[in-house]
Scaffold this motif. Sequence first.
Motif, mmCIF file in Angstrom:
data_model
loop_
_atom_site.group_PDB
_atom_site.id
_atom_site.type_symbol
_atom_site.label_atom_id
_atom_site.label_comp_id
_atom_site.label_asym_id
_atom_site.label_seq_id
_atom_site.Cartn_x
_atom_site.Cartn_y
_atom_site.Cartn_z
ATOM 1 N N PRO A 53 -13.907 36.561 8.188
ATOM 2 C CA PRO A 53 -14.736 36.798 9.376
ATOM 3 C C PRO A 53 -16.166 36.280 9.220
ATOM 4 C CG PRO A 53 -13.473 38.758 8.845
ATOM 5 C CD PRO A 53 -13.266 37.806 7.709
ATOM 6 N N GLY A 54 -16.666 36.225 7.977
ATOM 7 C CA GLY A 54 -18.025 35.745 7.749
ATOM 8 C C GLY A 54 -18.173 34.241 7.804
ATOM 9 N N GLY A 55 -17.060 33.514 8.057
ATOM 10 C CA GLY A 55 -17.144 32.065 8.176
ATOM 11 C C GLY A 55 -16.936 31.312 6.884
ATOM 12 N N THR A 56 -16.315 31.930 5.886
ATOM 13 C CA THR A 56 -16.017 31.271 4.624
ATOM 14 C C THR A 56 -14.505 31.256 4.399
ATOM 15 O OG1 THR A 56 -16.233 33.344 3.378
ATOM 16 C CG2 THR A 56 -18.212 31.989 3.611
ATOM 17 N N ILE A 57 -14.078 30.377 3.493
ATOM 18 C CA ILE A 57 -12.660 30.277 3.163
ATOM 19 C C ILE A 57 -12.448 30.779 1.736
ATOM 20 C CG2 ILE A 57 -10.710 28.721 2.813
ATOM 21 C CD1 ILE A 57 -11.781 26.935 4.963
ATOM 22 N N SER A 58 -11.573 31.767 1.585
ATOM 23 C CA SER A 58 -11.204 32.284 0.265
ATOM 24 C C SER A 58 -9.937 31.576 -0.194
ATOM 25 C CB SER A 58 -10.983 33.800 0.313
ATOM 26 O OG SER A 58 -12.166 34.463 0.704
ATOM 27 N N VAL A 59 -9.983 31.011 -1.396
ATOM 28 C CA VAL A 59 -8.861 30.223 -1.918
ATOM 29 C C VAL A 59 -8.310 30.893 -3.172
ATOM 30 C CG1 VAL A 59 -8.117 27.972 -2.779
ATOM 31 C CG2 VAL A 59 -9.877 28.107 -0.999
ATOM 32 N N PHE A 60 -6.982 31.061 -3.205
ATOM 33 C CA PHE A 60 -6.303 31.647 -4.357
ATOM 34 C C PHE A 60 -5.253 30.652 -4.851
ATOM 35 C CE2 PHE A 60 -7.756 35.025 -1.604
ATOM 36 C CZ PHE A 60 -8.398 35.884 -2.480
ATOM 37 N N MET A 61 -5.413 30.223 -6.104
ATOM 38 C CA MET A 61 -4.485 29.257 -6.669
ATOM 39 C C MET A 61 -3.195 29.941 -7.105
ATOM 40 S SD MET A 61 -6.249 26.528 -6.343
ATOM 41 C CE MET A 61 -5.316 25.341 -7.330
ATOM 42 N N ASP A 62 -2.121 29.164 -7.129
ATOM 43 C CA ASP A 62 -0.854 29.662 -7.660
ATOM 44 C C ASP A 62 -1.060 30.053 -9.117
ATOM 45 O OD1 ASP A 62 1.725 30.323 -8.089
ATOM 46 O OD2 ASP A 62 2.582 28.428 -7.419
ATOM 47 N N THR A 63 -0.350 31.087 -9.562
ATOM 48 C CA THR A 63 -0.578 31.633 -10.905
ATOM 49 C C THR A 63 -0.420 30.590 -12.011
ATOM 50 O OG1 THR A 63 1.732 32.372 -10.920
ATOM 51 C CG2 THR A 63 0.055 33.976 -10.258
ATOM 52 N N GLN A 64 0.473 29.637 -11.850
ATOM 53 C CA GLN A 64 0.689 28.651 -12.910
ATOM 54 C C GLN A 64 -0.458 27.650 -13.023
ATOM 55 O OE1 GLN A 64 3.924 25.899 -12.101
ATOM 56 N NE2 GLN A 64 3.847 26.401 -9.908
ATOM 57 N N TYR A 65 -1.343 27.633 -12.000
ATOM 58 C CA TYR A 65 -2.480 26.720 -12.040
ATOM 59 C C TYR A 65 -3.803 27.443 -12.287
ATOM 60 C CZ TYR A 65 0.941 23.576 -9.968
ATOM 61 O OH TYR A 65 2.055 22.824 -9.734
ATOM 62 N N GLN A 66 -3.736 28.746 -12.500
ATOM 63 C CA GLN A 66 -4.949 29.499 -12.774
ATOM 64 C C GLN A 66 -5.348 29.343 -14.248
ATOM 65 O OE1 GLN A 66 -4.364 33.547 -11.553
ATOM 66 N NE2 GLN A 66 -4.019 33.035 -9.400
ATOM 67 N N PRO A 67 -6.654 29.409 -14.556
ATOM 68 C CA PRO A 67 -7.102 29.261 -15.943
ATOM 69 C C PRO A 67 -6.528 30.361 -16.835
ATOM 70 C CG PRO A 67 -8.942 29.085 -14.404
ATOM 71 C CD PRO A 67 -7.771 29.556 -13.614
ATOM 72 N N VAL A 68 -6.239 29.994 -18.071
ATOM 73 C CA VAL A 68 -5.741 30.965 -19.051
ATOM 74 C C VAL A 68 -6.906 31.827 -19.529
ATOM 75 C CG1 VAL A 68 -4.623 31.260 -21.284
ATOM 76 C CG2 VAL A 68 -3.910 29.403 -19.778
ATOM 77 N N THR A 69 -6.695 33.126 -19.577
ATOM 78 C CA THR A 69 -7.728 34.062 -20.020
ATOM 79 C C THR A 69 -7.361 34.640 -21.375
ATOM 80 O OG1 THR A 69 -6.665 35.971 -18.989
ATOM 81 C CG2 THR A 69 -8.157 34.667 -17.607
ATOM 82 N N PRO A 70 -8.352 35.207 -22.092
ATOM 83 C CA PRO A 70 -8.038 35.866 -23.366
ATOM 84 C C PRO A 70 -6.969 36.946 -23.223
ATOM 85 C CG PRO A 70 -10.400 35.558 -23.149
ATOM 86 C CD PRO A 70 -9.794 35.150 -21.846
ATOM 87 N N ALA A 71 -6.935 37.621 -22.062
ATOM 88 C CA ALA A 71 -5.914 38.649 -21.848
ATOM 89 C C ALA A 71 -4.524 38.031 -21.833
ATOM 90 C CB ALA A 71 -6.182 39.392 -20.544
ATOM 91 N N ASP A 72 -4.397 36.819 -21.254
ATOM 92 C CA ASP A 72 -3.103 36.141 -21.248
ATOM 93 C C ASP A 72 -2.652 35.806 -22.666
ATOM 94 O OD1 ASP A 72 -3.034 36.201 -18.455
ATOM 95 O OD2 ASP A 72 -4.182 34.335 -18.311
ATOM 96 N N MET A 73 -3.624 35.465 -23.512
ATOM 97 C CA MET A 73 -3.318 35.088 -24.899
ATOM 98 C C MET A 73 -3.302 36.290 -25.830
ATOM 99 S SD MET A 73 -2.984 31.829 -24.611
ATOM 100 C CE MET A 73 -3.064 31.280 -26.313
#
Length: 238
Positions: A148-168
């Motif tokens: 509603p504020g005029g911005t676009i929120s983008v969410f990448m597919d999980t396989q393309y998201q950066p790896v985090t220390p929690a994932d490792m």
Amino acid sequence: MDFFESKESLTNMEWILRGIVGFVFLLLVAKLMGQRSISQLRFLDFIIALTLGNIIAHPLSDEELGLKGSMITTIVLIVLYVTATWLSLKIPIFKRYLDPLPITLIKNGLIQFDNLSKARISIDFLFSELRKEKVEDIQKVSLAVWEPGGTISVFMDTQYQPVTPADMKLKTQPFSISRPIIIDGKIDMSLLREIGKDLEWLNTKLARTNADISDVMVATVNENENVRIYLKPTKPQL
């Protein structure tokens, strides 16, 4: 107080007083409206900002328009704005009108063309916003919504998201943010009290550098109570 009323002409001092009063008045108005109204303009915020800009601007440039009437009108509009904001929190239908639901633009890599028309945005604009999010392939996008504020929120597919220390499953240090406790030789006493320390503790930290507080350009402290000191250029850097 004649500069409040409409006149055929104003003296230089009266123009200056109008400018000062108008500026201070707008500062108070912005404070009453809250930070959200200046961070991202919603539909209601846009209407209010556009209206207030015209109401206050004209008396500041036209001596035949009184400042008093503009200020009264502004106060009425602010009361209506606060009331409308409060009603949007209490009445769902009113909230949906002022803050409509997000519109899905991309789902599982597929553009929702019908929703693009609802949001009144073009394909070129959509791809421009995706480039800002460093998205090179639209098929990697799991979800993109028009807010509603005029911005676009983008969410990448999980396989393309950066790896985090929690994932490792890697062990990490607790989050700690540094804040300036000394700026240009002046101590932030409120921050010192917030962390439960006193001047004696801070002077002990400074004693390790053989520097006075006046020699400090910036000193930061984190949640682990670690102090990092940056001396002014006239002194050797740490």
